[in-house]
Scaffold this active site. Structure first.
Site, short mmCIF file in Angstrom:
data_model
loop_
_atom_site.label_atom_id
_atom_site.label_comp_id
_atom_site.label_asym_id
_atom_site.label_seq_id
_atom_site.Cartn_x
_atom_site.Cartn_y
_atom_site.Cartn_z
N GLN A 12 0.83 -1.22 0.00
CA GLN A 12 0.00 0.00 0.00
C GLN A 12 0.86 1.27 0.00
OE1 GLN A 12 -3.55 1.25 2.79
NE2 GLN A 12 -1.68 1.73 3.88
N LEU A 78 10.14 -0.06 3.66
CA LEU A 78 8.72 -0.33 3.95
C LEU A 78 8.41 -1.82 3.92
CD1 LEU A 78 7.18 2.32 1.49
CD2 LEU A 78 8.11 2.69 3.78
N SER A 126 6.49 1.19 13.77
CA SER A 126 5.06 0.92 13.96
C SER A 126 4.60 1.19 15.38
CB SER A 126 4.81 -0.55 13.62
OG SER A 126 3.57 -0.97 14.11
N GLU A 128 2.80 -0.62 16.91
CA GLU A 128 2.75 -1.94 17.54
C GLU A 128 3.97 -2.18 18.45
OE1 GLU A 128 -0.18 -3.46 16.93
OE2 GLU A 128 0.29 -5.31 18.00
N TYR A 150 4.85 -9.54 15.54
CA TYR A 150 5.08 -8.43 14.62
C TYR A 150 5.67 -7.23 15.37
CZ TYR A 150 3.99 -4.43 11.62
OH TYR A 150 4.07 -3.28 10.89
N PHE A 188 -6.63 -6.69 6.53
CA PHE A 188 -6.77 -5.66 7.54
C PHE A 188 -8.25 -5.38 7.76
CE2 PHE A 188 -2.47 -5.30 6.18
CZ PHE A 188 -1.77 -4.89 7.30
P1 GDP Z 1 -3.32 -4.09 13.06
O1 GDP Z 1 -3.66 -3.06 14.09
O2 GDP Z 1 -2.07 -3.77 12.31
O3 GDP Z 1 -3.35 -5.46 13.60
O4 GDP Z 1 -4.47 -3.97 11.92
P2 GDP Z 1 -5.76 -4.84 11.62
O5 GDP Z 1 -6.59 -4.05 10.67
O6 GDP Z 1 -5.40 -6.23 11.20
O7 GDP Z 1 -6.51 -4.96 13.03
C1 GDP Z 1 -7.00 -3.83 13.71
C2 GDP Z 1 -7.84 -4.27 14.90
O8 GDP Z 1 -9.04 -4.87 14.43
C3 GDP Z 1 -7.17 -5.29 15.81
O9 GDP Z 1 -7.35 -4.87 17.13
C4 GDP Z 1 -7.96 -6.57 15.56
O10 GDP Z 1 -8.03 -7.42 16.71
C5 GDP Z 1 -9.34 -6.01 15.22
N1 GDP Z 1 -10.18 -6.92 14.44
C6 GDP Z 1 -11.46 -7.28 14.76
N2 GDP Z 1 -11.95 -8.11 13.85
C7 GDP Z 1 -10.97 -8.30 12.90
C8 GDP Z 1 -10.93 -9.05 11.69
O11 GDP Z 1 -11.87 -9.73 11.30
N3 GDP Z 1 -9.75 -8.96 10.98
C9 GDP Z 1 -8.68 -8.20 11.39
N4 GDP Z 1 -7.57 -8.15 10.63
N5 GDP Z 1 -8.73 -7.49 12.55
C10 GDP Z 1 -9.85 -7.54 13.29
#
Ligand code: GDP
Length: 321
Positions: A12, A78, A126, A128, A150, A188
């Site tokens: 992205q 990246l 990040s 994270e 991660y 995501f």
């Molecule tokens: P991250 O913050 O880099 O892990 O980005 P994500 O978009 O994968 O997740 C963001 C938040 O959404 C995290 O707290 C996940 O636990 C929550 N989440 C809830 N449901 C989902 C799902 O179905 N897919 C993902 N990827 N995240 C989810």
């Protein structure tokens, strides 16, 4: 012509950055993992001008060699395994690519600098890395305490960036909070939601299976975050910058706003809980204080949360017909 190397160019942020650098007249080189997939990417995004180098970030010799060969003036790191969720399925692979891959990039940049060709590197760090942060909002001084493989891999890279910076190599760290766009894959949650909303709106019904709806994230607009990467790279000195909106929202907020944008108010009847999407451990409330980036780089986010959700939903409604 300014020569620039971008790792993770097909992702992205890499795609948004490559577009910008090509428009600025840079000679852009990109590290890619799969030559065929990268060719399809270049065609799809009209980025054939980007010279692609097929290199695995987990192969340090190959990474150092390509940095020496290209000898870029700017290097945007990246690349890596970029999903927190996937890092639980493959912790060692994540550490090899996202942690040691960064070490190889820094070592390559260090050797180039020592050879009399200074290169400016930016590490896509990040939020994270803060994991269960003891303070909110987090800033550049917040303790590093990752809670996911991660996050640990990114924390390793973050520490190494400082080690190499002390040795005299220009390595800036942009501590990026979640940043979204229509280029986000559905792994995501944001894109999964907007694609799901478009599907349900188009079909006139259906459900979307999600994990933790109470998780909170500081979601920004990816092109803004790419601007911050460029500014950090071109700043007079290598430094750390939190890049965030300073606003936090729950996953449920994102779902509600996305459905409402598609004209569906009763979002709860379209969402089911699936334990498979619940994480073993979750970073605490993520919200970043970007006042240093604002003060030093003149950076500020350009879109609100509602505008980001709206753009993503509009895009997914348009492609579904
Ligand atoms: P991250 O913050 O880099 O892990 O980005 P994500 O978009 O994968 O997740 C963001 C938040 O959404 C995290 O707290 C996940 O636990 C929550 N989440 C809830 N449901 C989902 C799902 O179905 N897919 C993902 N990827 N995240 C989810």
């Amino acid at each position: 012509m300014r020569r620039t190397l971008v790792t993770g160019v097909t992702g992205q942020d890499g795609t948004i950055l490559a577009r910008r650098l090509v428009a600025e007249g840079h000679e852009v080189h990109g590290l890619v993992l799969d030559a065929d997939a990268a060719e399809a990417w270049a065609t799809a995004h009209e980025l054939e001008a980007v010279t692609r180098h097929t290199v695995d970030l987990a192969d340090p010799d190959a990474v150092c060699r390509v940095i020496a060969d290209v000898a870029p003036a700017e290097l945007y790191h990246l690349g890596g395994q970029s999903s927190v969720a996937a890092s639980w399925a493959d912790p060692l692979g994540t550490l090899a690519v996202t942690g040691l891959g960064a070490a190889a990039v820094f070592e390559g940049a260090h050797r180039l600098t020592e050879a009399g060709h200074p290169v400016r590197v930016v590490q896509a760090s990040s939020a994270e890395i803060f994991g269960r942060a003891e303070q909110s909002p987090q800033d550049e001084t917040t303790a590093i305490r990752p809670v996911s493989p991660y996050g640990a891999a990114k924390a390793t890279a973050h520490h190494l960036a400082h080690v190499y910076r002390e040795r005299g190599t220009f390595i800036a760290c942009a501590i990026l909070y979640n940043h979204e766009s229509t280029l986000r894959p559905e792994s995501f949650v944001t894109r999964k939601i907007t694609a799901g909303v478009a599907r349900i709106a188009h079909a006139g019904g259906g459900t979307l299976a999600l994990g933790n709806l109470d998780a909170q994230r500081d979601w920004g607009w990816a092109p803004d975050y790419v601007d911050a990467l460029v500014s950090a790279t071109r700043h007079t000195e290598a430094d750390d910058f939190v890049v965030a909106t300073g606003q936090t929202h729950t996953v449920a907020d994102f779902v509600r706003v996305a459905f409402a944008h598609a004209g569906i108010e009763d979002w709860r009847s379209h969402v089911t809980l699936d334990e498979r999407f619940v994480r073993p451990a979750e970073a605490s409330i993520q919200v970043g204080d970007a006042s240093k980036a604002r003060r030093v780089l003149g950076w500020a986010p350009t879109l609100t949360f509602e505008q980001i959700v709206g753009r993503m939903v509009d895009h997914d409604l348009a492609i579904i017909g």
